[in-house]
Design a protein around this motif. Structure first.
Motif, PDB file in Angstrom:
ATOM      1  N   GLN A 616      37.835   6.999  39.586  1.00  0.00           N
ATOM      2  CA  GLN A 616      38.724   6.677  40.713  1.00  0.00           C
ATOM      3  C   GLN A 616      39.206   5.238  40.607  1.00  0.00           C
ATOM      4  OE1 GLN A 616      36.911   7.702  44.464  1.00  0.00           O
ATOM      5  NE2 GLN A 616      36.578   9.844  43.925  1.00  0.00           N
ATOM      6  N   LEU A 617      39.865   4.930  39.511  1.00  0.00           N
ATOM      7  CA  LEU A 617      40.369   3.585  39.292  1.00  0.00           C
ATOM      8  C   LEU A 617      41.483   3.261  40.288  1.00  0.00           C
ATOM      9  CD1 LEU A 617      40.579   3.587  35.404  1.00  0.00           C
ATOM     10  CD2 LEU A 617      38.809   2.546  36.830  1.00  0.00           C
ATOM     11  N   ILE A 618      41.428   2.056  40.824  1.00  0.00           N
ATOM     12  CA  ILE A 618      42.501   1.598  41.714  1.00  0.00           C
ATOM     13  C   ILE A 618      43.654   1.055  40.875  1.00  0.00           C
ATOM     14  CG2 ILE A 618      43.113  -0.124  43.469  1.00  0.00           C
ATOM     15  CD1 ILE A 618      40.286   0.125  44.565  1.00  0.00           C
ATOM     16  N   VAL A 619      43.304   0.324  39.799  1.00  0.00           N
ATOM     17  CA  VAL A 619      44.327  -0.245  38.893  1.00  0.00           C
ATOM     18  C   VAL A 619      44.235   0.490  37.568  1.00  0.00           C
ATOM     19  CG1 VAL A 619      45.201  -2.312  37.771  1.00  0.00           C
ATOM     20  CG2 VAL A 619      44.108  -2.475  40.050  1.00  0.00           C
ATOM     21  N   GLN A 620      45.211   1.339  37.318  1.00  0.00           N
ATOM     22  CA  GLN A 620      45.263   2.045  36.042  1.00  0.00           C
ATOM     23  C   GLN A 620      45.682   1.065  34.939  1.00  0.00           C
ATOM     24  OE1 GLN A 620      44.315   5.179  35.658  1.00  0.00           O
ATOM     25  NE2 GLN A 620      43.972   5.523  37.860  1.00  0.00           N
ATOM     26  N   ASN A 621      45.066   1.238  33.742  1.00  0.00           N
ATOM     27  CA  ASN A 621      45.398   0.390  32.587  1.00  0.00           C
ATOM     28  C   ASN A 621      45.230  -1.089  32.908  1.00  0.00           C
ATOM     29  OD1 ASN A 621      46.199   2.690  31.010  1.00  0.00           O
ATOM     30  ND2 ASN A 621      48.149   2.687  32.161  1.00  0.00           N
ATOM     31  N   ALA A 622      44.086  -1.384  33.558  1.00  0.00           N
ATOM     32  CA  ALA A 622      43.831  -2.779  33.907  1.00  0.00           C
ATOM     33  C   ALA A 622      43.767  -3.628  32.665  1.00  0.00           C
ATOM     34  CB  ALA A 622      42.513  -2.869  34.675  1.00  0.00           C
ATOM     35  N   GLN A 623      44.345  -4.843  32.756  1.00  0.00           N
ATOM     36  CA  GLN A 623      44.397  -5.744  31.613  1.00  0.00           C
ATOM     37  C   GLN A 623      43.589  -7.025  31.885  1.00  0.00           C
ATOM     38  OE1 GLN A 623      45.918  -4.874  28.697  1.00  0.00           O
ATOM     39  NE2 GLN A 623      46.227  -2.876  29.731  1.00  0.00           N
ATOM     40  N   THR A 624      43.690  -7.536  33.084  1.00  0.00           N
ATOM     41  CA  THR A 624      43.028  -8.824  33.399  1.00  0.00           C
ATOM     42  C   THR A 624      41.641  -8.572  34.006  1.00  0.00           C
ATOM     43  OG1 THR A 624      43.890  -8.942  35.655  1.00  0.00           O
ATOM     44  CG2 THR A 624      45.286  -9.810  33.886  1.00  0.00           C
ATOM     45  N   GLU A 625      40.817  -9.636  33.970  1.00  0.00           N
ATOM     46  CA  GLU A 625      39.486  -9.544  34.556  1.00  0.00           C
ATOM     47  C   GLU A 625      39.557  -9.273  36.059  1.00  0.00           C
ATOM     48  OE1 GLU A 625      35.593  -9.061  34.845  1.00  0.00           O
ATOM     49  OE2 GLU A 625      36.702  -9.330  32.951  1.00  0.00           O
ATOM     50  N   GLU A 626      40.552  -9.821  36.690  1.00  0.00           N
ATOM     51  CA  GLU A 626      40.721  -9.606  38.123  1.00  0.00           C
ATOM     52  C   GLU A 626      41.009  -8.147  38.420  1.00  0.00           C
ATOM     53  OE1 GLU A 626      43.500 -11.217  41.841  1.00  0.00           O
ATOM     54  OE2 GLU A 626      43.683 -12.120  39.843  1.00  0.00           O
ATOM     55  N   GLU A 627      41.817  -7.516  37.562  1.00  0.00           N
ATOM     56  CA  GLU A 627      42.131  -6.104  37.746  1.00  0.00           C
ATOM     57  C   GLU A 627      40.895  -5.244  37.494  1.00  0.00           C
ATOM     58  OE1 GLU A 627      46.870  -6.065  36.576  1.00  0.00           O
ATOM     59  OE2 GLU A 627      45.355  -5.783  35.012  1.00  0.00           O
ATOM     60  N   HIS A 628      40.117  -5.596  36.453  1.00  0.00           N
ATOM     61  CA  HIS A 628      38.863  -4.861  36.206  1.00  0.00           C
ATOM     62  C   HIS A 628      37.904  -5.000  37.409  1.00  0.00           C
ATOM     63  CE1 HIS A 628      39.702  -3.585  32.153  1.00  0.00           C
ATOM     64  NE2 HIS A 628      39.908  -4.850  31.721  1.00  0.00           N
ATOM     65  N   GLN A 629      37.838  -6.191  37.992  1.00  0.00           N
ATOM     66  CA  GLN A 629      36.952  -6.417  39.141  1.00  0.00           C
ATOM     67  C   GLN A 629      37.374  -5.563  40.328  1.00  0.00           C
ATOM     68  OE1 GLN A 629      34.016  -8.283  39.503  1.00  0.00           O
ATOM     69  NE2 GLN A 629      34.032  -7.006  41.333  1.00  0.00           N
ATOM     70  N   THR A 630      38.651  -5.397  40.526  1.00  0.00           N
ATOM     71  CA  THR A 630      39.143  -4.536  41.603  1.00  0.00           C
ATOM     72  C   THR A 630      38.625  -3.113  41.432  1.00  0.00           C
ATOM     73  OG1 THR A 630      41.142  -5.881  41.834  1.00  0.00           O
ATOM     74  CG2 THR A 630      41.209  -3.648  42.739  1.00  0.00           C
ATOM     75  N   ASN A 631      38.587  -2.662  40.165  1.00  0.00           N
ATOM     76  CA  ASN A 631      38.070  -1.308  39.916  1.00  0.00           C
ATOM     77  C   ASN A 631      36.558  -1.226  40.103  1.00  0.00           C
ATOM     78  OD1 ASN A 631      40.567  -0.130  39.358  1.00  0.00           O
ATOM     79  ND2 ASN A 631      40.521  -0.777  37.210  1.00  0.00           N
ATOM     80  N   ARG A 632      35.831  -2.323  39.766  1.00  0.00           N
ATOM     81  CA  ARG A 632      34.367  -2.339  39.933  1.00  0.00           C
ATOM     82  C   ARG A 632      34.049  -2.654  41.402  1.00  0.00           C
ATOM     83  NH1 ARG A 632      34.645  -5.774  35.462  1.00  0.00           N
ATOM     84  NH2 ARG A 632      33.905  -7.514  36.729  1.00  0.00           N
ATOM     85  N   ARG A 633      33.807  -1.659  42.156  1.00  0.00           N
ATOM     86  CA  ARG A 633      33.641  -1.843  43.604  1.00  0.00           C
ATOM     87  C   ARG A 633      32.566  -0.908  44.144  1.00  0.00           C
ATOM     88  NH1 ARG A 633      37.565   1.580  42.343  1.00  0.00           N
ATOM     89  NH2 ARG A 633      37.944   3.408  43.632  1.00  0.00           N
TER      90      ARG A 633
END
Length: 643
Positions: A616-633
């Motif tokens: 259930q990724l919020i940001v598909q194809n995350a590239q930045t660490e900030e985007e990965h952190q958004t998915n890790r919740r």
């Protein structure tokens, strides 16, 4: 010239014969207890011969035995100079002590030591020296009590021993006397009463005791009235008639239908040659306290307690023991409802003659005696305390120098300043959090206030403006709980400590302090995911870190505030590992969070752990660490609301 000397010799013989006649007369008066008459007689002798030892002895003893030892100083001083002895120096010391001439008194007591080897006398003398030392450290028992002479009630004669009963103040007075008491030269006393409301006495309506007739030619003294008003006990004595009782005794009168009986001698006196006086009932009327010089005491006058018998009499009198009684005199007892025992004494460390004391528990089961202090006591006699509002107000008696006459009645009141009142008025505003991040008034929300003892202090629904008002105490801790259907209930702590002014700085009697606080409620929607902020885990681990525990504690509180909800706690990873690995890791992390919440007291059946891995990724194809952190919740959602 010879004839002239002859006349002189005759005059001298007549003078000597007159002195002898005066001395015999004075001795007869002294031996019969007519101390004031003896003083007057021997004073005539001293006018012609100031060093006459017999005259000094009788006058000194007469003042001492009639409770005026402070006036005996010059006579004992003369005796101590011409015939030094233990008694002469000891009584001189007592006279000086009664006048608060402490240094001179100690000097006299020190000299008395040289004239005896009797251990009992030496101990008695040392007690006097020690009492002077202890008197220097006396503290006021009631620091804010003030004593005032009831001038409108008092007369130039004696007025003392007030007792309040059934809206009447009863007391002893020398007014309306028909003769003088030979021992003191003062009017005989009778019993009187006046209407009273607490300390307010109708001084214009004073009347002789109506319950029974005052007798002439003797002293009717201290009175006691039983709590039910049906028994009157008083001291009666000092008659000069050989047909009367030889000593002061207690008499009792009972209410019988139409009125009070004629007073009769009480069996508790036991022996008509014993002095018995100053009676007082216990608060429940089952015991009688009184003073007596009967044998077997600790010296002088002691206090005793007698128990009410089946026939209504009082008997089996027992001495109150050496904590209360001393080699001196203890009188005028008063037992309070809380067990504190008040009395007067000249044997305990004090300011002079009779002082008022209290015997109370020290908290460890031991009884201790305390002087009431210099705002109550003086260097003269202070006695006969009676409370109209214990322990804040009442009456007592004293013959201190600033009085109207002899013994006077005084009233006392607690003058402690009334504390400044601070009312804390707390306005609680209820609001809801909107999806767009704004807040809106949330009316008809139930708001309840609890004290630090977890007892409800108040509760109401917020009005159309979303406000509820509570009155709170200063320097106190509270909990406020807000609840409304369709919203998460919320509890918040609230303290008034440090939020109000110091009462000592206030001028007004009452000050209102208005405070505000707001409670924001979130909507409770089934299956709506709510992200928990700052739930972090170490790389490839599922252990709860301290910073994650802080955030999980917030969820614990939500669950505690909302005991009817059941939630799913879910964990999500980013996409940087295999699906299988991330699914397992997220499940372990979710379970670890659930285990932590259960450890805080939340029932396990209210929690479901669910790991979603990277599904259930919020940001598909995350590239930045900030985007990965958004998915890790970590999220939770309400999956059930139990009614």
């Amino acid at each position: 010239m010879k004839q002239h000397f002859l006349w002189i010799a005759v005059l001298i013989l007549f003078a000597l014969a007159g002195c002898k006649s005066l001395q015999e007369k004075g001795n007869d008066q002294f031996l019969s207890g007519q101390y004031q008459y003896a003083i007057n007689t021997f004073s005539q002798i001293l006018e012609q011969d100031s060093s006459n030892l017999e005259a000094n002895r009788v006058i000194g003893e007469s003042y001492r035995l009639s409770n005026r030892i402070e006036k005996s100083e010059p006579y004992y001083r003369q005796l101590a100079e011409d015939e030094p002895s233990f008694n002469h120096y000891f009584f001189l010391g007592q006279s000086l002590k009664a006048q608060q001439k402490y240094e001179e008194a100690k000097e006299a007591f020190e000299k008395a030591k040289s004239y005896t080897s009797d251990e009992a006398l030496l101990a008695k003398n040392q007690r006097e020296i020690e009492s002077i030392r202890l008197a220097e450290g006396i503290e006021n028992y009631w620091p804010k009590h003030e004593l005032v002479n009831y001038t409108e009630l008092n007369t130039p004669g004696a007025d003392y021993s007030p007792v309040l009963s059934e809206d009447f103040l009863y007391f002893t007075s020398g007014r309306q006397a028909s003769g003088l008491y030979p021992a003191t030269g003062t009017p005989y006393t009778k019993l009187f009463r006046a209407r009273a409301d607490g300390l307010k006495v109708d001084v214009g309506g004073i009347q002789a005791l109506p319950e029974f007739r005052n007798e002439e030619g003797l002293n009717q003294a201290a009175i006691a009235i039983s709590p039910d008003g049906n028994t009157i006990i008083y001291a009666r004595g000092n008659s000069v008639s050989p047909k009367d009782l030889p000593e002061t005794a207690l008499f009792v009168s009972y209410f019988r239908g139409a009125g009070f009986t004629q007073p009769i001698w009480m069996p508790v006196n036991e022996d008509e040659t014993w002095w018995n006086s100053t009676p007082a009932f216990s608060p429940d009327g089952s015991e009688l306290y009184f003073a007596s010089n009967r044998p077997g005491g600790f010296g002088g006058i002691d206090l005793y307690k007698a128990t009410k018998l089946a026939n209504g009499d009082f008997g089996n009198a027992v001495n109150l023991g050496p904590t209360v009684n001393t080699p001196g005199n203890e009188m005028f007892p008063r037992m309070a409802a809380d067990g504190k025992f008040f009395f007067s004494s000249d044997g305990h460390p004090g300011y002079g003659k009779l002082d008022l004391f209290v015997a109370e528990s020290d908290g460890a089961g031991k009884q201790v005696v305390k002087n009431l202090g210099e705002n109550i006591n003086s260097q003269d006699d202070d006695f006969g305390i009676f409370f109209t509002e214990y322990p804040k107000a009442g009456f007592l008696s004293s013959n201190r120098a600033d009085g109207v006459g002899d013994d006077d009645i005084y009233f006392f009141e607690d003058k402690t300043p009334k504390p400044k009142i601070v009312n804390v008025l707390l306005n609680v505003y209820t609001k809801e959090a909107k999806a767009d991040g704004t807040e809106a008034v949330l009316p008809q929300t139930r708001v309840v206030l609890y004290g630090s003892d977890n007892k409800q202090q108040g509760g109401d629904f917020s009005n159309t403006n979303g406000r509820v008002r509570f009155t709170m105490n200063v320097d106190s801790d509270y909990t406020i709980i807000a609840s409304k259907g369709g919203y998460f209930s919320k509890s918040i702590p609230y303290s008034t400590k440090g939020k109000t002014p110091d009462p000592a700085t206030l001028v007004q009697e009452v000050t209102n302090v208005s405070l505000d606080t707001t409670i924001i409620l979130d909507q409770l929607i089934l299956e709506k995911a709510i992200v928990l902020d700052n739930i972090y885990y170490d790389l490839d681990k599922a252990d709860i870190r301290p910073d994650a525990a802080v955030e999980l504690d917030k969820l614990v509180k939500i669950l505690a505030d909302n005991p009817t909800i059941r939630i799913e706690l879910s964990s999500h990873t980013d996409s940087r590992s295999s699906d299988e690995y991330n699914l397992d890791l997220s499940q372990r992390r979710a379970q670890s969070a659930v285990d932590y919440i259960v450890s805080k007291g939340i029932a396990a059946d209210r929690l479901v752990a669910k790991g979603y891995g990277e599904s259930q990724l919020i940001v598909q194809n995350a590239q930045t660490e900030e985007e990965h952190q958004t998915n890790r919740r970590t999220e939770f959602k309400v999956i059930e609301i139990k009614e």
